[in-house]
Design a protein around this motif. Structure first.
Motif, PDB file in Angstrom:
ATOM      1  N   PHE A  24       0.828  -1.201   0.000  1.00  0.00           N
ATOM      2  CA  PHE A  24       0.000   0.000   0.000  1.00  0.00           C
ATOM      3  C   PHE A  24       0.866   1.255   0.000  1.00  0.00           C
ATOM      4  O   PHE A  24       0.639   2.187  -0.790  1.00  0.00           O
ATOM      5  N   LEU A  25       1.860   1.321   0.857  1.00  0.00           N
ATOM      6  CA  LEU A  25       2.715   2.508   0.936  1.00  0.00           C
ATOM      7  C   LEU A  25       3.571   2.671  -0.311  1.00  0.00           C
ATOM      8  O   LEU A  25       3.895   3.800  -0.706  1.00  0.00           O
ATOM      9  N   GLN A  26       3.921   1.565  -0.958  1.00  0.00           N
ATOM     10  CA  GLN A  26       4.669   1.652  -2.220  1.00  0.00           C
ATOM     11  C   GLN A  26       3.780   2.123  -3.362  1.00  0.00           C
ATOM     12  O   GLN A  26       4.232   2.836  -4.264  1.00  0.00           O
ATOM     13  N   ALA A  27       2.509   1.751  -3.324  1.00  0.00           N
ATOM     14  CA  ALA A  27       1.591   2.089  -4.418  1.00  0.00           C
ATOM     15  C   ALA A  27       1.180   3.549  -4.403  1.00  0.00           C
ATOM     16  O   ALA A  27       0.876   4.123  -5.447  1.00  0.00           O
ATOM     17  N   TYR A  28       1.161   4.158  -3.215  1.00  0.00           N
ATOM     18  CA  TYR A  28       0.656   5.521  -3.093  1.00  0.00           C
ATOM     19  C   TYR A  28       1.724   6.406  -2.444  1.00  0.00           C
ATOM     20  O   TYR A  28       1.985   6.281  -1.246  1.00  0.00           O
ATOM     21  N   PRO A  29       2.335   7.313  -3.221  1.00  0.00           N
ATOM     22  CA  PRO A  29       3.364   8.198  -2.648  1.00  0.00           C
ATOM     23  C   PRO A  29       2.844   9.032  -1.478  1.00  0.00           C
ATOM     24  O   PRO A  29       3.577   9.303  -0.538  1.00  0.00           O
ATOM     25  N   LEU A  30       1.583   9.457  -1.569  1.00  0.00           N
ATOM     26  CA  LEU A  30       0.941  10.178  -0.463  1.00  0.00           C
ATOM     27  C   LEU A  30      -0.243   9.343  -0.005  1.00  0.00           C
ATOM     28  O   LEU A  30      -1.152   9.055  -0.797  1.00  0.00           O
ATOM     29  N   ALA A  31      -0.220   8.924   1.243  1.00  0.00           N
ATOM     30  CA  ALA A  31      -1.261   8.034   1.755  1.00  0.00           C
ATOM     31  C   ALA A  31      -1.330   8.171   3.267  1.00  0.00           C
ATOM     32  O   ALA A  31      -0.485   8.808   3.889  1.00  0.00           O
ATOM     33  N   ALA A  32      -2.347   7.555   3.837  1.00  0.00           N
ATOM     34  CA  ALA A  32      -2.493   7.544   5.292  1.00  0.00           C
ATOM     35  C   ALA A  32      -2.892   6.154   5.745  1.00  0.00           C
ATOM     36  O   ALA A  32      -3.482   5.378   4.984  1.00  0.00           O
ATOM     37  N   ILE A  33      -2.557   5.855   6.980  1.00  0.00           N
ATOM     38  CA  ILE A  33      -3.001   4.622   7.613  1.00  0.00           C
ATOM     39  C   ILE A  33      -3.806   4.997   8.857  1.00  0.00           C
ATOM     40  O   ILE A  33      -3.378   5.843   9.648  1.00  0.00           O
ATOM     41  N   PHE A  34      -4.974   4.374   8.978  1.00  0.00           N
ATOM     42  CA  PHE A  34      -5.843   4.584  10.137  1.00  0.00           C
ATOM     43  C   PHE A  34      -5.941   3.278  10.889  1.00  0.00           C
ATOM     44  O   PHE A  34      -6.357   2.255  10.339  1.00  0.00           O
ATOM     45  N   LYS A  35      -5.534   3.300  12.166  1.00  0.00           N
ATOM     46  CA  LYS A  35      -5.658   2.127  13.024  1.00  0.00           C
ATOM     47  C   LYS A  35      -6.965   2.209  13.799  1.00  0.00           C
ATOM     48  O   LYS A  35      -7.203   3.190  14.520  1.00  0.00           O
ATOM     49  N   ALA A  36      -7.788   1.185  13.650  1.00  0.00           N
ATOM     50  CA  ALA A  36      -9.096   1.143  14.285  1.00  0.00           C
ATOM     51  C   ALA A  36      -9.046   0.287  15.534  1.00  0.00           C
ATOM     52  O   ALA A  36      -8.538  -0.841  15.500  1.00  0.00           O
ATOM     53  N   GLY A  37      -9.577   0.820  16.634  1.00  0.00           N
ATOM     54  CA  GLY A  37      -9.606   0.090  17.891  1.00  0.00           C
ATOM     55  C   GLY A  37     -10.902  -0.661  18.081  1.00  0.00           C
ATOM     56  O   GLY A  37     -11.483  -1.189  17.127  1.00  0.00           O
ATOM     57  N   THR A  38     -11.389  -0.685  19.328  1.00  0.00           N
ATOM     58  CA  THR A  38     -12.541  -1.526  19.655  1.00  0.00           C
ATOM     59  C   THR A  38     -13.664  -0.766  20.338  1.00  0.00           C
ATOM     60  O   THR A  38     -14.560  -1.386  20.908  1.00  0.00           O
ATOM     61  N   CYS A  39     -13.649   0.568  20.287  1.00  0.00           N
ATOM     62  CA  CYS A  39     -14.720   1.314  20.946  1.00  0.00           C
ATOM     63  C   CYS A  39     -15.076   2.544  20.123  1.00  0.00           C
ATOM     64  O   CYS A  39     -14.548   2.754  19.020  1.00  0.00           O
ATOM     65  N   HIS A  40     -15.980   3.367  20.661  1.00  0.00           N
ATOM     66  CA  HIS A  40     -16.519   4.483  19.904  1.00  0.00           C
ATOM     67  C   HIS A  40     -15.488   5.574  19.629  1.00  0.00           C
ATOM     68  O   HIS A  40     -15.738   6.449  18.807  1.00  0.00           O
TER      69      HIS A  40
END
Length: 219
Positions: A24-40
């Motif tokens: 994913f990071l190689q495919a998109y020079p500008l990108a973001a990663i969102f880590k999702a937890g377990t609550c609201h």
């Protein structure tokens, strides 16, 4: 979660393994990663991110930390950034530019970063998000049908909301939080929320929210 075909719509990519993170990071020079937890906190944090994705062109990979922990650990190892969830990390050419975590994922925190680093879309676009509100609708119908008391409904609704880590739109999060607000604001626990009718006629407010959710106009 659906991964759409065009780059403009393909803003949400599940990253389930370390290899998928690297690709994913190689495919998109500008990108973001969102880590999702377990609550609201995840639902609220992603809702803020989603409001910016409507106006800005930014591929986002998401990691459900509990289910895809090796991918989450790989991000921490790559970046040297201490893991949090939820967590938003912006990358350029595979290197982290910016990160923000938990309740600090706010419009005020993201606005200057998106304006400075992320190109705007030519037109606003809808972002494909988790859209299953049926558990809320089912609970509200049971209450309106007289199967639950005011207190039982409040307890079950707030517990459902507190444990909801869906990737929802900002508008949907705001709608769902309207009945009782943020349960974490009540440091004495759920029973410190006060009387269910404290914010006005509960049945009328539940019916209005049910109508709004049933119209599927949110997103």
């Amino acid at each position: 979660m659906t991964q759409n075909a065009t780059q403009q719509e393909q803003v949400l990519v599940p990253l389930t393994t370390p290899d998928e993170v690297d690709r994913f990071l190689q495919a998109y020079p500008l990108a973001a990663i969102f880590k999702a937890g377990t609550c609201h906190k995840t639902m609220q944090g992603f809702g803020v991110v989603e409001s910016f994705l409507q106006r800005h062109e930014l591929p986002v990979g998401f990691i459900r930390v509990v289910d895809w922990r090796p991918a989450s650990n790989h991000v921490a190892e790559l970046t040297g950034i201490v893991h949090h969830s939820p967590q938003f990390i912006l990358f350029r050419n595979g290197q982290p530019l910016f990160e923000v975590n938990n309740w600090d994922i706010t419009p005020e925190a993201l606005a200057p970063v998106f304006e400075a680093q992320v190109p705007r879309r030519s037109t606003e676009t809808a972002v494909a998000t988790d859209d299953n509100v049926e558990p809320y609708r089912r609970l509200m119908r049971a209450y309106l049908d007289g199967q639950l008391s005011d207190w039982a409904f409040q307890d079950q609704y707030v517990t459902l909301f507190r444990d909801d880590a869906s990737l929802r739109s900002h508008r949907e999060f705001e709608a769902l939080s309207r009945l009782f607000g943020d349960p974490d604001a009540y440091h004495g626990g759920l029973h410190q929320l006060g009387a269910p009718q404290a914010r006005g006629d509960l049945k009328a407010r539940v019916q209005a929210l049910l109508n709004e959710l049933s119209s599927r106009s949110l997103g």
